[in-house]
Design a protein around this motif. Structure first.
Motif, PDB file in Angstrom:
ATOM      1  N   GLU A 101      -4.068   2.409  -3.796  1.00 44.22           N
ATOM      2  CA  GLU A 101      -4.287   1.353  -2.819  1.00 44.22           C
ATOM      3  C   GLU A 101      -3.938   0.042  -3.499  1.00 44.22           C
ATOM      4  O   GLU A 101      -4.433  -0.252  -4.589  1.00 44.22           O
ATOM      5  CB  GLU A 101      -5.739   1.305  -2.357  1.00 44.22           C
ATOM      6  N   ARG A 128       1.866   2.801   3.901  1.00 43.30           N
ATOM      7  CA  ARG A 128       1.366   2.492   5.234  1.00 43.30           C
ATOM      8  C   ARG A 128       0.240   1.477   5.094  1.00 43.30           C
ATOM      9  O   ARG A 128      -0.507   1.476   4.110  1.00 43.30           O
ATOM     10  CB  ARG A 128       0.896   3.748   5.982  1.00 43.30           C
ATOM     11  N   LEU A 130      -3.215  -0.515   5.483  1.00 41.08           N
ATOM     12  CA  LEU A 130      -4.636  -0.222   5.637  1.00 41.08           C
ATOM     13  C   LEU A 130      -5.286  -1.399   6.355  1.00 41.08           C
ATOM     14  O   LEU A 130      -5.032  -2.560   6.021  1.00 41.08           O
ATOM     15  CB  LEU A 130      -5.294  -0.029   4.272  1.00 41.08           C
ATOM     16  N   THR A 131      -6.104  -1.096   7.332  1.00 40.34           N
ATOM     17  CA  THR A 131      -6.780  -2.162   8.071  1.00 40.34           C
ATOM     18  C   THR A 131      -8.263  -1.852   8.167  1.00 40.34           C
ATOM     19  O   THR A 131      -8.685  -0.686   8.071  1.00 40.34           O
ATOM     20  CB  THR A 131      -6.203  -2.297   9.497  1.00 40.34           C
ATOM     21  N   ASP A 134     -10.433   1.129   6.576  1.00 43.97           N
ATOM     22  CA  ASP A 134      -9.580   2.235   6.130  1.00 43.97           C
ATOM     23  C   ASP A 134      -9.624   2.368   4.613  1.00 43.97           C
ATOM     24  O   ASP A 134      -9.673   1.365   3.888  1.00 43.97           O
ATOM     25  CB  ASP A 134      -8.118   1.985   6.525  1.00 43.97           C
ATOM     26  N   THR A 135      -9.575   3.615   4.130  1.00 44.06           N
ATOM     27  CA  THR A 135      -9.443   3.874   2.698  1.00 44.06           C
ATOM     28  C   THR A 135      -8.403   4.961   2.490  1.00 44.06           C
ATOM     29  O   THR A 135      -8.095   5.723   3.416  1.00 44.06           O
ATOM     30  CB  THR A 135     -10.770   4.341   2.061  1.00 44.06           C
ATOM     31  N   ASP A 138      -9.260   8.495   3.769  1.00 44.04           N
ATOM     32  CA  ASP A 138      -9.433   8.792   5.178  1.00 44.04           C
ATOM     33  C   ASP A 138      -8.441   9.853   5.637  1.00 44.04           C
ATOM     34  O   ASP A 138      -7.392  10.061   5.019  1.00 44.04           O
ATOM     35  CB  ASP A 138      -9.244   7.528   6.025  1.00 44.04           C
ATOM     36  N   ARG A 140      -6.311   9.938   8.078  1.00 41.91           N
ATOM     37  CA  ARG A 140      -4.949   9.497   8.387  1.00 41.91           C
ATOM     38  C   ARG A 140      -4.121   9.313   7.121  1.00 41.91           C
ATOM     39  O   ARG A 140      -2.940   9.671   7.086  1.00 41.91           O
ATOM     40  CB  ARG A 140      -4.976   8.200   9.198  1.00 41.91           C
ATOM     41  N   CYS A 141      -4.729   8.751   6.088  1.00 37.53           N
ATOM     42  CA  CYS A 141      -4.005   8.587   4.824  1.00 37.53           C
ATOM     43  C   CYS A 141      -3.747   9.936   4.171  1.00 37.53           C
ATOM     44  O   CYS A 141      -2.680  10.155   3.588  1.00 37.53           O
ATOM     45  CB  CYS A 141      -4.787   7.672   3.883  1.00 37.53           C
ATOM     46  N   TYR A 144      -0.859  11.419   5.911  1.00 35.51           N
ATOM     47  CA  TYR A 144       0.374  10.724   5.509  1.00 35.51           C
ATOM     48  C   TYR A 144       0.804  11.174   4.121  1.00 35.51           C
ATOM     49  O   TYR A 144       1.999  11.425   3.878  1.00 35.51           O
ATOM     50  CB  TYR A 144       0.126   9.215   5.533  1.00 35.51           C
TER      51      TYR A 144
END
Length: 263
Positions: A101, A128, A130-131, A134-135, A138, A140-141, A144
């Motif tokens: 990150e 991608r 992060l908002t 988000d970490t 997560d 979604r990450c 990805y």
């Protein structure tokens, strides 16, 4: 002179370039990277040549955003409990990856990044945004990451990841067509497990050349000043310094130079 002052002097004297123009002329998400540990006095001489109007193809300019020419970076690297990414690099595996990150502290922007090393020695960066809360851990990450590694290297993503190293530093970026030179100072690396930290040599600039090809004119200029590529990465060097029981002989010389006898 300290590295911070040397880089600040170069940044002040260079002509500015906007982020939009950098992305147009030298985004370089796929590139060849070479790293150098440059004494501040040598850096002033080299950077003075690069930013001179007589430099072939036109002078390098300095990235400027909102009046700033130096930017604070914070990164958290993730690895398996067995430090797969570290050992893949140590063993020289041709297809390897790092997961992190990255926080651009001056703007608050956060990115989840996967850095891939290809079979030709090139580096490809996938990321991608992060908002909010988000970490990188997560769903979604993780999805990805799994898709990125499957497409790029044909391997499964690690099942378990945890923070392994943090890095903080101040970066100034010099830009020309198809080339970037990042100049990092004030490096601090931390181990989230223990809270221990090591500090980089205040008289060294960590320079990285990034280009679409192999050896560039910038690399040749550094070589002419007696500076050769360093066997060093922030991630592996920090682990070697902070966890001295790790097998890290290939980085020991550079680690001693950057962090002193911390290892």
């Amino acid at each position: 002179m300290t590295a911070v002052r040397a880089v600040a002097r170069v940044a002040e004297d260079a002509a500015p370039i906007s982020l939009a123009e950098v992305n147009e002329r030298a985004q370089l998400l796929t590139r060849f990277d070479r790293k150098y540990l440059v004494p501040a006095s040598v850096f002033l001489s080299v950077a003075g040549r690069l930013t001179d109007s007589r430099w072939p193809g036109g002078p390098f300019r300095v990235l400027a955003i909102g009046g700033r020419r130096a930017f604070r970076y914070h990164s958290v690297y993730y690895d398996t409990l067995e430090l797969r990414s570290f050992h893949d690099h140590r063993q020289g595996r041709r297809l390897r990856f790092k997961i992190r990150e990255r926080v651009y502290e001056d703007s608050g922007e956060r990115q989840f990044e996967v850095k891939l090393k290809g079979g030709r020695g090139d580096t490809v960066k996938r990321r991608r945004a992060l908002t909010g809360a988000d970490t990188p851990l997560d769903a979604r990450c993780r999805a990805y990451l799994a898709e990125t590694l499957r497409r790029a290297h044909g391997v499964d993503a690690p099942m378990i990841l945890c923070p392994s190293i943090t890095t903080d530093y101040l970066r100034t970026t010099l830009v020309a067509d198809g080339e970037r030179v990042t100049c990092d100072v004030g490096l601090v690396c931390g181990d989230p497990r223990t809270g221990r930290a090591v500090h980089g040599d205040a008289a060294l600039v960590l320079v990285e050349t990034k280009s679409a090809g192999h050896l560039s004119d910038v690399d040749r200029l550094l070589h002419a000043h007696g500076v050769r590529p360093a066997v060093f990465t922030k991630y592996c060097g920090a682990l070697a310094a902070l966890r001295p029981t790790l097998p890290a002989n290939r980085w020991r010389r550079a680690v001693r130079r950057v962090f002193g006898e911390a290892e």
